[in-house]
Design an enzyme around this catalytic site. Structure first.
Site, PDB file in Angstrom:
ATOM      1  N   ASP A  80      74.062 -57.494  33.514  1.00 52.37           N
ATOM      2  CA  ASP A  80      75.332 -56.763  33.565  1.00 52.37           C
ATOM      3  C   ASP A  80      76.361 -57.719  34.141  1.00 52.37           C
ATOM      4  O   ASP A  80      76.237 -58.139  35.297  1.00 52.37           O
ATOM      5  CB  ASP A  80      75.232 -55.540  34.485  1.00 52.37           C
ATOM      6  N   ARG A  88      76.369 -60.352  39.180  1.00 50.38           N
ATOM      7  CA  ARG A  88      75.087 -60.632  39.839  1.00 50.38           C
ATOM      8  C   ARG A  88      74.938 -62.081  40.279  1.00 50.38           C
ATOM      9  O   ARG A  88      74.049 -62.395  41.054  1.00 50.38           O
ATOM     10  CB  ARG A  88      73.920 -60.319  38.887  1.00 50.38           C
ATOM     11  N   ARG A 144      86.844 -50.640  35.608  1.00 54.04           N
ATOM     12  CA  ARG A 144      85.881 -51.291  34.719  1.00 54.04           C
ATOM     13  C   ARG A 144      86.306 -51.109  33.265  1.00 54.04           C
ATOM     14  O   ARG A 144      85.922 -51.911  32.401  1.00 54.04           O
ATOM     15  CB  ARG A 144      84.485 -50.699  34.913  1.00 54.04           C
ATOM     16  N   LYS A 174      79.243 -50.050  25.730  1.00 52.95           N
ATOM     17  CA  LYS A 174      78.720 -48.951  26.542  1.00 52.95           C
ATOM     18  C   LYS A 174      79.870 -48.095  27.071  1.00 52.95           C
ATOM     19  O   LYS A 174      81.017 -48.561  27.094  1.00 52.95           O
ATOM     20  CB  LYS A 174      77.864 -49.491  27.689  1.00 52.95           C
ATOM     21  N   HIS A 175      79.640 -46.821  27.436  1.00 56.35           N
ATOM     22  CA  HIS A 175      78.389 -46.056  27.534  1.00 56.35           C
ATOM     23  C   HIS A 175      78.538 -44.888  26.575  1.00 56.35           C
ATOM     24  O   HIS A 175      79.209 -43.911  26.907  1.00 56.35           O
ATOM     25  CB  HIS A 175      78.166 -45.528  28.939  1.00 56.35           C
ATOM     26  N   HIS A 187      74.597 -42.896  38.268  1.00 53.43           N
ATOM     27  CA  HIS A 187      73.583 -43.546  39.091  1.00 53.43           C
ATOM     28  C   HIS A 187      72.989 -42.555  40.088  1.00 53.43           C
ATOM     29  O   HIS A 187      71.853 -42.723  40.546  1.00 53.43           O
ATOM     30  CB  HIS A 187      74.188 -44.723  39.874  1.00 53.43           C
ATOM     31  N   ASP A 259      70.779 -46.829  28.961  1.00 51.75           N
ATOM     32  CA  ASP A 259      71.085 -47.307  30.298  1.00 51.75           C
ATOM     33  C   ASP A 259      69.775 -47.218  31.084  1.00 51.75           C
ATOM     34  O   ASP A 259      68.783 -46.641  30.618  1.00 51.75           O
ATOM     35  CB  ASP A 259      72.181 -46.426  30.921  1.00 51.75           C
TER      36      ASP A 259
END
Length: 365
Positions: A80, A88, A144, A174-175, A187, A259
């Site tokens: 991601d 990350r 985002r 996405k999504h 989440h 996801d």
């Protein structure tokens, strides 16, 4: 169950690695037995306290070990990588701000991101976000999203995706069918959207339709309940949404990936291995199971259940073959990138491609 049995459905899985920068023995065993078509990397899989040369060498060893253990000639090495908090990688990989701020720089950012990810051996990024930021109370999308309008999302997100793919890193929209109008973070719990199908067609579905028209090869479904389409199942498990809407109505012939099914919106559902059968029967292709929110060992009973369902006829063998063919086609046209060091000049040029993320206090995963 023996390794060859699990491997027979490995094409339908993307798995995360445990929070370590070397291949954990349990991960090694899972990759050997399942031989998944892809892995996904998180922050904990990189050494953030080492100089560039040192962490890059460690990373190269990790990627090499993953490839060797899976025994696959072609593999998705995914991440991601959206900008902002959704990052990350350690320095000096460029830390761009959220997509909302890129504006006319979306193409330059996409090219720079693509080049940097490719230098890490990565060939698939779960980006761009094709959601429209239409609800100011949304706790998880916000900046985002590329824009608050259909037109803005389409123009910027597709420009970004094309530029990133030009560097050898595949895009994933996405999504689906849209996460922009939620007031809950999937989440943590299951969001519910009450928009009518016509409302979705006029707004949320438009960026996905444009991406399909532009040839995007992969779309990620959302863990959201769209009551007007399917009051019983979230998009992840809904044949009405995955097969009926995305495949039949919108004509998408590429790979549909979930996801992370360890996210709390659906995690309890997937404690039941039968959900893997529901997932495949809905018309999906790849089930993603990450270690950050859950345990990747759940991949084993899920894979076993798919195999049993095929043997019993509960899942159509022809449908599974078509799904495997979609994954194989995408893999066949996905670059298998080597880990290479980028020069300081290249990285300096990339830092000029778009606004940088400056909030060092935000933890990324």
């Amino acid at each position: 169950m023996s390794s060859p049995d699990l491997a027979s459905v490995g094409d339908h899985f993307i798995v995360g690695l445990r929070p370590t920068t070397s291949l954990d023995p349990a991960d090694r065993a899972l990759l050997r037995d399942l031989r998944p078509a892809g892995i996904i990397l998180y922050k904990s899989n990189f050494c953030h306290d080492l100089p560039y040369e040192a962490w890059l060498a460690n990373h190269a060893k990790l990627v090499s070990d993953v490839r060797e253990v899976t025994g696959r000639g072609r593999l998705f090495i995914a991440i991601d990588h959206e900008g902002g908090r959704v990052c990350r990688t350690p320095a000096p990989i460029t830390r761009y701000t959220y997509a909302r701020a890129w504006g006319e720089d979306a193409g330059a950012v996409g090219a720079a991101m693509g080049a940097e990810l490719a230098s890490l051996g990565i060939n698939l990024s779960f980006a761009p976000v094709l959601d429209i930021d239409s609800n100011p109370k949304n706790p998880v999308i916000g900046a985002r999203s590329f824009d608050t309008t259909v037109e803005g999302v389409v123009a910027k997100a597709l420009t970004f995706a094309k530029a990133m793919e030009g560097q050898g890193v595949r895009a994933c929209g996405k999504h689906f069918p849209g996460h922009g109008d939620t007031q809950v973070d999937s989440h943590l719990e299951l969001p519910v959207i009450d928009a009518t199908v016509d409302e979705l067609r006029r707004r949320e579905l438009q960026p996905f339709a444009a991406a399909i028209g532009a040839g995007i090869g992969m779309i990620m479904t959302s863990h959201i309940l769209f009551r007007a389409i399917d009051p019983d199942w979230p998009a992840t498990l809904s044949r009405k949404i995955t097969h009926g809407l995305l495949r039949e109505e919108m004509g998408f012939e590429g790979v549909i990936v979930s996801d992370d099914v360890s996210m709390r919106a659906v995690s309890r559902l997937f404690d039941n291995p039968d959900m893997a059968v529901n997932f495949m029967a809905a018309g999906n292709d790849m089930l993603m199971i990450c270690a950050h929110w859950g345990d990747t060992e759940r991949a084993r009973p899920l894979a076993e259940r798919v195999i049993e369902a095929r043997r019993s006829g509960a899942l159509s063998g022809a449908d599974l073959d078509r799904s495997k063919a979609r994954v194989d086609r995408m893999l066949a046209t996905t670059s298998q990138n080597s880990v290479t060091r980028l020069s300081e000049d290249v990285l300096r040029a990339h830092a000029k491609a778009g606004a940088l993320f400056s909030d060092a206090t935000v933890e990324v995963i």
